[in-house]
Design a protein around this motif. Structure first.
Motif, PDB file in Angstrom:
ATOM      1  N   ALA A   1     101.640 -43.009 -65.496  1.00  0.00           N
ATOM      2  CA  ALA A   1     102.457 -43.761 -66.449  1.00  0.00           C
ATOM      3  C   ALA A   1     102.899 -42.889 -67.616  1.00  0.00           C
ATOM      4  CB  ALA A   1     101.700 -44.990 -66.943  1.00  0.00           C
ATOM      5  N   ALA A   2     102.016 -42.020 -68.074  1.00  0.00           N
ATOM      6  CA  ALA A   2     102.305 -41.192 -69.246  1.00  0.00           C
ATOM      7  C   ALA A   2     103.144 -39.954 -68.927  1.00  0.00           C
ATOM      8  CB  ALA A   2     100.997 -40.769 -69.909  1.00  0.00           C
ATOM      9  N   ASN A   3     103.066 -39.442 -67.695  1.00  0.00           N
ATOM     10  CA  ASN A   3     103.682 -38.147 -67.395  1.00  0.00           C
ATOM     11  C   ASN A   3     104.683 -38.133 -66.251  1.00  0.00           C
ATOM     12  OD1 ASN A   3     102.002 -36.113 -69.105  1.00  0.00           O
ATOM     13  ND2 ASN A   3     100.526 -37.545 -68.233  1.00  0.00           N
ATOM     14  N   CYS A   4     104.619 -39.106 -65.361  1.00  0.00           N
ATOM     15  CA  CYS A   4     105.404 -39.037 -64.132  1.00  0.00           C
ATOM     16  C   CYS A   4     106.440 -40.156 -63.999  1.00  0.00           C
ATOM     17  CB  CYS A   4     104.484 -39.099 -62.914  1.00  0.00           C
ATOM     18  SG  CYS A   4     103.065 -37.999 -62.992  1.00  0.00           S
ATOM     19  N   ALA A   5     106.148 -41.294 -64.610  1.00  0.00           N
ATOM     20  CA  ALA A   5     106.961 -42.488 -64.390  1.00  0.00           C
ATOM     21  C   ALA A   5     108.410 -42.335 -64.851  1.00  0.00           C
ATOM     22  CB  ALA A   5     106.316 -43.704 -65.049  1.00  0.00           C
ATOM     23  N   ALA A   6     108.668 -41.451 -65.801  1.00  0.00           N
ATOM     24  CA  ALA A   6     110.047 -41.276 -66.262  1.00  0.00           C
ATOM     25  C   ALA A   6     110.972 -40.885 -65.109  1.00  0.00           C
ATOM     26  CB  ALA A   6     110.116 -40.232 -67.369  1.00  0.00           C
ATOM     27  N   CYS A   7     110.505 -40.063 -64.205  1.00  0.00           N
ATOM     28  CA  CYS A   7     111.302 -39.647 -63.044  1.00  0.00           C
ATOM     29  C   CYS A   7     110.896 -40.349 -61.756  1.00  0.00           C
ATOM     30  CB  CYS A   7     111.196 -38.138 -62.838  1.00  0.00           C
ATOM     31  SG  CYS A   7     111.941 -37.165 -64.158  1.00  0.00           S
ATOM     32  N   HIS A   8     109.654 -40.844 -61.692  1.00  0.00           N
ATOM     33  CA  HIS A   8     109.120 -41.376 -60.435  1.00  0.00           C
ATOM     34  C   HIS A   8     108.700 -42.841 -60.523  1.00  0.00           C
ATOM     35  CE1 HIS A   8     109.199 -37.536 -58.377  1.00  0.00           C
ATOM     36  NE2 HIS A   8     108.606 -36.959 -59.419  1.00  0.00           N
TER      37      HIS A   8
ATOM     38  N   GLU B   1      99.903 -44.214 -49.223  1.00  0.00           N
ATOM     39  CA  GLU B   1      99.211 -44.541 -47.976  1.00  0.00           C
ATOM     40  C   GLU B   1      99.038 -46.035 -47.778  1.00  0.00           C
ATOM     41  OE1 GLU B   1      95.746 -42.076 -48.597  1.00  0.00           O
ATOM     42  OE2 GLU B   1      96.609 -40.457 -47.389  1.00  0.00           O
ATOM     43  N   ASN B   2      99.022 -46.775 -48.851  1.00  0.00           N
ATOM     44  CA  ASN B   2      98.848 -48.238 -48.758  1.00  0.00           C
ATOM     45  C   ASN B   2     100.144 -49.003 -49.013  1.00  0.00           C
ATOM     46  OD1 ASN B   2      95.922 -48.433 -48.190  1.00  0.00           O
ATOM     47  ND2 ASN B   2      95.810 -47.267 -50.088  1.00  0.00           N
ATOM     48  N   ASN B   3     101.270 -48.289 -48.942  1.00  0.00           N
ATOM     49  CA  ASN B   3     102.587 -48.898 -49.110  1.00  0.00           C
ATOM     50  C   ASN B   3     102.703 -49.774 -50.341  1.00  0.00           C
ATOM     51  OD1 ASN B   3     103.731 -47.699 -46.724  1.00  0.00           O
ATOM     52  ND2 ASN B   3     102.464 -49.132 -45.563  1.00  0.00           N
ATOM     53  N   LYS B   4     102.197 -49.272 -51.459  1.00  0.00           N
ATOM     54  CA  LYS B   4     102.223 -50.041 -52.710  1.00  0.00           C
ATOM     55  C   LYS B   4     103.467 -49.778 -53.546  1.00  0.00           C
ATOM     56  CE  LYS B   4      97.200 -50.308 -53.099  1.00  0.00           C
ATOM     57  NZ  LYS B   4      96.045 -49.904 -53.925  1.00  0.00           N
ATOM     58  N   TRP B   5     104.281 -48.788 -53.160  1.00  0.00           N
ATOM     59  CA  TRP B   5     105.501 -48.488 -53.925  1.00  0.00           C
ATOM     60  C   TRP B   5     106.560 -49.476 -53.564  1.00  0.00           C
ATOM     61  CZ3 TRP B   5     104.358 -45.377 -57.685  1.00  0.00           C
ATOM     62  CH2 TRP B   5     103.587 -44.232 -57.515  1.00  0.00           C
TER      63      TRP B   5
ATOM     64  N   GLY C   1     108.073 -46.506 -59.837  1.00  0.00           N
ATOM     65  CA  GLY C   1     108.064 -47.248 -58.573  1.00  0.00           C
ATOM     66  C   GLY C   1     108.022 -46.372 -57.341  1.00  0.00           C
ATOM     67  N   GLY C   2     107.604 -45.117 -57.516  1.00  0.00           N
ATOM     68  CA  GLY C   2     107.545 -44.204 -56.376  1.00  0.00           C
ATOM     69  C   GLY C   2     108.892 -43.596 -56.031  1.00  0.00           C
ATOM     70  N   ASN C   3     109.898 -43.844 -56.841  1.00  0.00           N
ATOM     71  CA  ASN C   3     111.233 -43.307 -56.591  1.00  0.00           C
ATOM     72  C   ASN C   3     111.357 -41.911 -57.183  1.00  0.00           C
ATOM     73  OD1 ASN C   3     112.389 -45.600 -55.203  1.00  0.00           O
ATOM     74  ND2 ASN C   3     112.154 -46.666 -57.141  1.00  0.00           N
ATOM     75  N   ASN C   4     112.532 -41.327 -57.056  1.00  0.00           N
ATOM     76  CA  ASN C   4     112.793 -40.004 -57.609  1.00  0.00           C
ATOM     77  C   ASN C   4     114.171 -40.053 -58.247  1.00  0.00           C
ATOM     78  OD1 ASN C   4     113.540 -37.267 -57.999  1.00  0.00           O
ATOM     79  ND2 ASN C   4     112.190 -36.611 -56.347  1.00  0.00           N
ATOM     80  N   ALA C   5     114.221 -39.992 -59.565  1.00  0.00           N
ATOM     81  CA  ALA C   5     115.478 -40.107 -60.299  1.00  0.00           C
ATOM     82  C   ALA C   5     116.371 -38.878 -60.124  1.00  0.00           C
ATOM     83  CB  ALA C   5     115.188 -40.340 -61.785  1.00  0.00           C
ATOM     84  N   VAL C   6     115.785 -37.734 -59.809  1.00  0.00           N
ATOM     85  CA  VAL C   6     116.554 -36.495 -59.687  1.00  0.00           C
ATOM     86  C   VAL C   6     117.036 -36.273 -58.258  1.00  0.00           C
ATOM     87  CG1 VAL C   6     116.484 -33.986 -60.023  1.00  0.00           C
ATOM     88  CG2 VAL C   6     115.323 -35.492 -61.641  1.00  0.00           C
ATOM     89  N   MET C   7     116.143 -36.446 -57.292  1.00  0.00           N
ATOM     90  CA  MET C   7     116.458 -36.271 -55.866  1.00  0.00           C
ATOM     91  C   MET C   7     116.114 -37.575 -55.143  1.00  0.00           C
ATOM     92  SD  MET C   7     117.420 -33.006 -55.491  1.00  0.00           S
ATOM     93  CE  MET C   7     117.225 -32.722 -53.762  1.00  0.00           C
ATOM     94  N   PRO C   8     117.045 -38.516 -55.092  1.00  0.00           N
ATOM     95  CA  PRO C   8     116.734 -39.864 -54.594  1.00  0.00           C
ATOM     96  C   PRO C   8     116.096 -39.946 -53.209  1.00  0.00           C
ATOM     97  CG  PRO C   8     118.857 -39.855 -55.688  1.00  0.00           C
ATOM     98  CD  PRO C   8     118.410 -38.418 -55.593  1.00  0.00           C
ATOM     99  N   THR C   9     116.325 -38.993 -52.335  1.00  0.00           N
ATOM    100  CA  THR C   9     115.712 -39.057 -51.002  1.00  0.00           C
ATOM    101  C   THR C   9     114.260 -38.604 -51.007  1.00  0.00           C
ATOM    102  OG1 THR C   9     116.508 -36.853 -50.411  1.00  0.00           O
ATOM    103  CG2 THR C   9     117.902 -38.719 -49.799  1.00  0.00           C
TER     104      THR C   9
END
Length: 93
Positions: free
Chosen positions: A11-18, A89-93, A20-28
């Protein structure tokens, strides 16, 4: 490693780009299980576990993603890798 503690690191370091498990820079190249199996070095060829491969990328960076080694402790990196692996692994995204 502690996935619950890793959620806070994420939440503090990764969520800005990721968020919900997504990728804001490289969407695939998301953090979802199918994309990790396709794109994550070390994991896609079976030479590393998912947690090991994620920890490596978090530590060293890759492509547009900056390295967090030296900015995050080894424990924080292990925890966030455990959290990402659990989510994928648990499909939580």
């Amino acid at each position: 490693a502690d996935a619950a503690a890793g959620a806070q690191v994420f939440a503090a370091n990764c969520a800005a780009c990721h968020a919900g498990g997504n990728n804001a820079v490289m969407p695939t190249k998301t953090l979802k299980a199918d994309a990790l199996k396709t794109y994550l070095a070390g994991y896609k060829d079976g030479s590393k576990s998912l947690e090991e491969a994620v920890a490596y990328v978090v530590t060293n960076g890759q492509g547009a993603m900056p390295a967090f080694g030296g900015r995050l402790s080894d424990a924080d990196i292990a925890n966030v890798a455990a959290y990402i692996a659990d989510q994928a692994e648990n499909n939580k995204w």
